[in-house]
Design a protein around this motif. Structure first.
Motif, PDB file in Angstrom:
ATOM      1  N   ARG A 175     -13.852   1.454  -1.567  1.00  0.00           N
ATOM      2  CA  ARG A 175     -13.061   0.662  -1.835  1.00  0.00           C
ATOM      3  C   ARG A 175     -13.133   0.153  -3.177  1.00  0.00           C
ATOM      4  O   ARG A 175     -14.267  -0.310  -3.596  1.00  0.00           O
TER       5      ARG A 175
ATOM      6  N   THR B 243     -17.055  -2.708  -6.350  1.00  0.00           N
ATOM      7  CA  THR B 243     -16.875  -1.430  -5.441  1.00  0.00           C
ATOM      8  C   THR B 243     -17.607  -1.992  -3.992  1.00  0.00           C
ATOM      9  O   THR B 243     -18.445  -2.822  -3.933  1.00  0.00           O
ATOM     10  N   TRP B 244     -17.122  -1.560  -2.982  1.00  0.00           N
ATOM     11  CA  TRP B 244     -17.613  -1.485  -1.534  1.00  0.00           C
ATOM     12  C   TRP B 244     -17.707   0.071  -0.958  1.00  0.00           C
ATOM     13  O   TRP B 244     -16.903   0.666  -1.186  1.00  0.00           O
TER      14      TRP B 244
ATOM     15  N   GLU C 182      -8.193   2.586  -1.830  1.00  0.00           N
ATOM     16  CA  GLU C 182      -9.156   2.769  -0.730  1.00  0.00           C
ATOM     17  C   GLU C 182      -9.141   4.235  -0.237  1.00  0.00           C
ATOM     18  O   GLU C 182      -8.114   4.860  -0.417  1.00  0.00           O
TER      19      GLU C 182
ATOM     20  N   SER D  33     -16.115   5.199   3.597  1.00  0.00           N
ATOM     21  CA  SER D  33     -15.226   4.469   2.881  1.00  0.00           C
ATOM     22  C   SER D  33     -15.592   4.014   1.608  1.00  0.00           C
ATOM     23  O   SER D  33     -16.698   3.342   1.470  1.00  0.00           O
TER      24      SER D  33
ATOM     25  N   GLU E 148      -5.957  -1.951  -6.334  1.00  0.00           N
ATOM     26  CA  GLU E 148      -7.090  -1.955  -5.145  1.00  0.00           C
ATOM     27  C   GLU E 148      -7.037  -0.414  -4.685  1.00  0.00           C
ATOM     28  O   GLU E 148      -5.934   0.012  -4.138  1.00  0.00           O
TER      29      GLU E 148
ATOM     30  N   TRP F 152       1.031  -1.075   0.264  1.00  0.00           N
ATOM     31  CA  TRP F 152       0.028   0.149  -0.079  1.00  0.00           C
ATOM     32  C   TRP F 152       0.831   1.271  -0.098  1.00  0.00           C
ATOM     33  O   TRP F 152       1.913   1.429   0.604  1.00  0.00           O
TER      34      TRP F 152
END
Length: 279
Positions: A200, A212-213, A90, A198, A88, A5
């Motif tokens: 993600r 997507t979340w 976030e 949030s 990914e 990350w």
């Protein structure tokens, strides 16, 4: 191999990002122009929009986007200097109501083409759905939202909108574009009104497969290689855009269709804790 990350925002400056005015191009590669499609945009829209770009700043450790307060009604983007392939992503977001914003991925650097993860925090909006900017104008969305009002008529939360009352109706065709469609009740239970939420996004492959979340709730999954939509040609789109693209945040304009219902006077969108892990 998955990379570690890393942050895309230092919390204090817009280093690594550049502003771009809102502009409209073709509906899909090689197709007609949006400006000539009868939606009511002036023919010189792009020139006028360039004169009144969105205003981007850093406030209290967050990226803040707003329309030009001296000439509201126009929009713009904040675009990453870097481009990305599989990743990914976030982040945390806090849009005002109403504010029609979003996160673009696999975006062309200097045109409006790319995928947009919608953060349409307004009537008939989708949060977490997918829109095709300049690549067919498709909406892959599972449900629409509206404001929940108190007895005085003030917005105090979100609720699912009745499809019959939606400006942009949720149809079975839109849901059918998704390989998985999230549940409105689960989303609404997780959404934090006036708070930080949030987002993600996982993007893999070319054409990309995107999921997507929001606050840990899966909202939408779409396979850009397999769905059908008028004007969308997966081979043509992704041979044009290629396997990498930029990330961008959006401040929408007040278009002829929705006006200030799309972006309220003085509204802002906010983004923070932006990090990415490339795959």
């Amino acid at each position: 191999m998955t990379a570690p990350w890393r942050s895309l925002f230092d919390g204090a400056s817009l280093d690594g990002w550049f502003p771009a005015p809102r502009s409209y191009g073709s509906v899909y590669p090689g197709g007609p122009s949006v400006l000539g499609s009868g939606l009511g945009f002036p023919a010189d829209y792009n020139e006028r929009a360039e004169e009144h770009p969105a205003v981007w700043s850093v406030e209290d450790g967050a990226i803040v986007g707003r329309q030009d307060p001296e000439a509201p009604g126009w929009g713009g983007y904040l675009v990453s200097e870097e481009s990305f392939g599989d990743f990914e992503l976030e982040l945390e977001m806090r849009p005002d109501w109403p504010a029609d914003t979003g996160v673009m991925i696999r975006r062309a650097r200097d045109t409006w083409e790319g995928l947009q993860i919608l953060v349409d925090h307004r009537r008939s909006g989708s949060i977490g759905g997918v829109y095709g900017n300049g690549i067919g104008g498709f909406h892959g969305v599972p449900f629409a939202v509206d404001a929940l009002l108190d007895d005085a008529g003030r917005p105090v939360g979100l609720q699912e909108q009745d499809p019959a009352e939606s400006v942009e109706p949720i149809t079975e065709a839109k849901r059918a574009m998704l390989t998985r469609a999230g549940d409105a009740g689960e989303f609404l239970a997780a959404w934090r009104w006036r708070g930080w939420n949030s987002l993600r996004i996982v993007c893999e492959g070319t054409p990309p497969h995107v999921t997507t979340w929001v606050n840990g709730v899966m909202v939408a999954e779409i396979d850009c290689a397999s769905f059908a939509y008028p004007g969308y040609d997966a081979e043509k789109v992704w041979s044009t855009l290629g396997p990498r693209g930029h990330i961008a945040f959006e401040v929408h304009d007040n278009d002829p269709g929705m006006g200030e219902e799309r972006w309220g006077r003085g509204a802002v969108c906010r983004w923070r804790d932006i990090r990415i892990r490339e795959r």
